[in-house]
Scaffold this motif. Structure first.
Motif, mmCIF file in Angstrom:
data_model
loop_
_atom_site.group_PDB
_atom_site.id
_atom_site.type_symbol
_atom_site.label_atom_id
_atom_site.label_comp_id
_atom_site.label_asym_id
_atom_site.label_seq_id
_atom_site.Cartn_x
_atom_site.Cartn_y
_atom_site.Cartn_z
ATOM 1 N N PHE A 269 0.839 -1.196 0.000
ATOM 2 C CA PHE A 269 0.000 0.000 0.000
ATOM 3 C C PHE A 269 0.877 1.250 0.000
ATOM 4 O O PHE A 269 2.051 1.221 0.391
ATOM 5 N N THR A 270 0.295 2.365 -0.415
ATOM 6 C CA THR A 270 0.980 3.650 -0.436
ATOM 7 C C THR A 270 0.224 4.632 0.449
ATOM 8 O O THR A 270 -1.002 4.723 0.376
ATOM 9 N N GLN A 271 0.931 5.368 1.288
ATOM 10 C CA GLN A 271 0.295 6.391 2.114
ATOM 11 C C GLN A 271 -0.029 7.601 1.248
ATOM 12 O O GLN A 271 0.832 8.117 0.535
ATOM 13 N N THR A 272 -1.298 8.068 1.289
ATOM 14 C CA THR A 272 -1.714 9.165 0.421
ATOM 15 C C THR A 272 -2.141 10.417 1.171
ATOM 16 O O THR A 272 -2.138 11.506 0.599
ATOM 17 N N PRO B 246 3.228 13.386 -0.312
ATOM 18 C CA PRO B 246 3.854 13.553 -1.637
ATOM 19 C C PRO B 246 3.773 12.277 -2.472
ATOM 20 O O PRO B 246 3.937 11.172 -1.953
ATOM 21 N N ASN B 247 3.504 12.461 -3.751
ATOM 22 C CA ASN B 247 3.414 11.327 -4.669
ATOM 23 C C ASN B 247 4.765 10.611 -4.746
ATOM 24 O O ASN B 247 5.789 11.235 -5.015
ATOM 25 N N PRO B 248 4.773 9.281 -4.506
ATOM 26 C CA PRO B 248 6.059 8.563 -4.509
ATOM 27 C C PRO B 248 6.614 8.311 -5.899
ATOM 28 O O PRO B 248 7.727 7.804 -6.039
ATOM 29 N N GLY B 249 5.845 8.643 -6.926
ATOM 30 C CA GLY B 249 6.309 8.377 -8.286
ATOM 31 C C GLY B 249 5.935 6.990 -8.759
ATOM 32 O O GLY B 249 5.119 6.309 -8.125
ATOM 33 N N PRO C 166 6.270 -3.246 -9.767
ATOM 34 C CA PRO C 166 5.160 -4.169 -10.034
ATOM 35 C C PRO C 166 4.535 -4.777 -8.787
ATOM 36 O O PRO C 166 3.315 -4.931 -8.721
ATOM 37 N N TRP C 167 5.335 -5.123 -7.777
ATOM 38 C CA TRP C 167 4.771 -5.789 -6.604
ATOM 39 C C TRP C 167 3.826 -4.876 -5.824
ATOM 40 O O TRP C 167 2.970 -5.352 -5.084
ATOM 41 N N ARG C 168 3.957 -3.565 -6.019
ATOM 42 C CA ARG C 168 3.065 -2.616 -5.353
ATOM 43 C C ARG C 168 1.876 -2.247 -6.231
ATOM 44 O O ARG C 168 1.144 -1.306 -5.928
#
Length: 353
Positions: free
Chosen positions: A29-32, A136-139, A143-145
């Protein structure tokens, strides 16, 4: 006057940082966004179309003491919030709206549903309160994410005797349709199951209750640990389950082990998958089919202290079901393995957990 989507699910936890780390480092997951108040701290995580809000703090302490870590809110995106609020209340839901927040109503157990306008921009489909600060957008993500596509379904465990009334409230109050119902019997245990789904296909609840005569050890166990009805597991739809299992397992997710006897039976049960049996065995992935096609699935161990919530990965190859046959197949495999004196997990720790 209908609920059309799940905008986010909110997880209350006593250990916010380790929980966030588990979802970010292990599940990709990505923190947004983040919101901080004097009595609560919330972090929004995303993977594919799944939005998971992780919350801790004094405001949720009473819930945690009673239930342990668990899903407290499943927010619905609605075509008409005011009309949906009216129909939900007419069907028996209680209003839980805070003075400064969007409408919210009771669901099952201690779980509520915040009602949000489906047409609003994503940054407005968030709880009210202190401002949400975007991360901030991680860019570009590796693939695994990007393995998880969306929330396939939410599995709900209810007290015995409450299934039909709950189904009625979701069909009449939120415009969901009854998709299927069945009695699942495994050895000396049994459970009843009904699936309800939105017309959009973006909300699917599999609702379970113990059988009144036989009982169901694994559902009864959840109800005792959770001290009432609640979300038993979240199922994440993935693009390739074998790759997802390998990626997530390498990063710390613990999945349940499947007895070898299951795969000995699988070759006869699902002839078309014989060429994949060894790959499925190596990753402990379960397989099932219905009249539309196949599905592959695997369940995690609960990472939460009270074992009140776990997670599923599911890949669909046309199938529209939920792997019911795997419950029975695992039970039979365990019996065969016990005969051979092979130590394995109980069947109830697998597809049904």
């Amino acid at each position: 006057m209908t609920a059309q989507s799940i905008e986010y699910v909110e997880l209350y936890t006593e250990n916010r940082k380790p929980t966030i780390e588990h979802f970010v480092s292990s599940f990709g997951f990505t923190q947004t966004a983040e919101s901080v108040a004097t009595d609560r701290h919330s972090t929004m995580l995303c993977h594919g179309d799944v939005r998971l809000m992780v919350t801790s703090g004094e405001a949720v302490a009473a819930y945690l003491e009673e239930h342990g870590d668990g899903i407290a809110d499943i927010a619905f995106g609605c075509d008409d919030v005011a009309a949906t609020l009216d129909t939900a209340r007419a069907a028996g839901a209680r209003t839980l709206t805070a003075a400064d927040g969007p409408p919210a109503v009771s669901g099952f157990g201690a779980v509520r549903h915040t009602l949000l306008p489906r047409s609003a921009p994503a940054d407005r489909r968030l709880p009210a309160g202190p401002a949400w600060i975007p991360t901030p957008n991680p860019g570009p993500l590796p693939p695994w994410r990007r393995r998880i596509e969306r929330l396939d379904h939410v599995a709900v465990c209810l007290e015995q005797g409450t299934l039909q009334d709950s189904v009625r409230r979701y069909t009449e109050g939120f415009g969901l349709s009854r998709y299927s119902s069945e009695q699942i019997e495994v050895g000396d245990q049994a459970m009843r199951s009904t699936v309800v789904r939105s017309a959009t296909g973006l909300i699917t609840f599999t609702i379970l209750e113990p059988d009144p005569v036989k009982g169901s050890g694994q559902l009864d166990g959840f109800l005792a640990r959770n001290r009432g009805a609640g979300v038993q597991h979240l199922a994440f739809l993935v693009d390739d389950i074998v790759l997802a299992v390998r990626d997530f397992e390498d990063r710390g997710v613990e999945f349940l082990r499947t007895p070898d006897a299951y795969y000995e039976m699988l070759a006869d049960r699902l002839i078309d998958l014989r060429g994949q049996t060894e790959e499925l065995r190596a990753t402990n992935v379960l397989a099932d089919r219905d009249e539309w096609g196949y599905l592959l699935q695997l369940f995690s161990r609960s990472p939460h202290e009270r074992n009140t919530l776990f997670y599923e990965l599911i890949q669909r190859r046309g199938a529209q079901g939920f792997g019911t046959a795997n419950i029975k197949a695992l039970y039979e495999a365990v019996d065969r393995a016990r005969t051979a004196e092979e130590p394995v997990l109980h069947a109830q720790d697998g597809a049904a957990q």
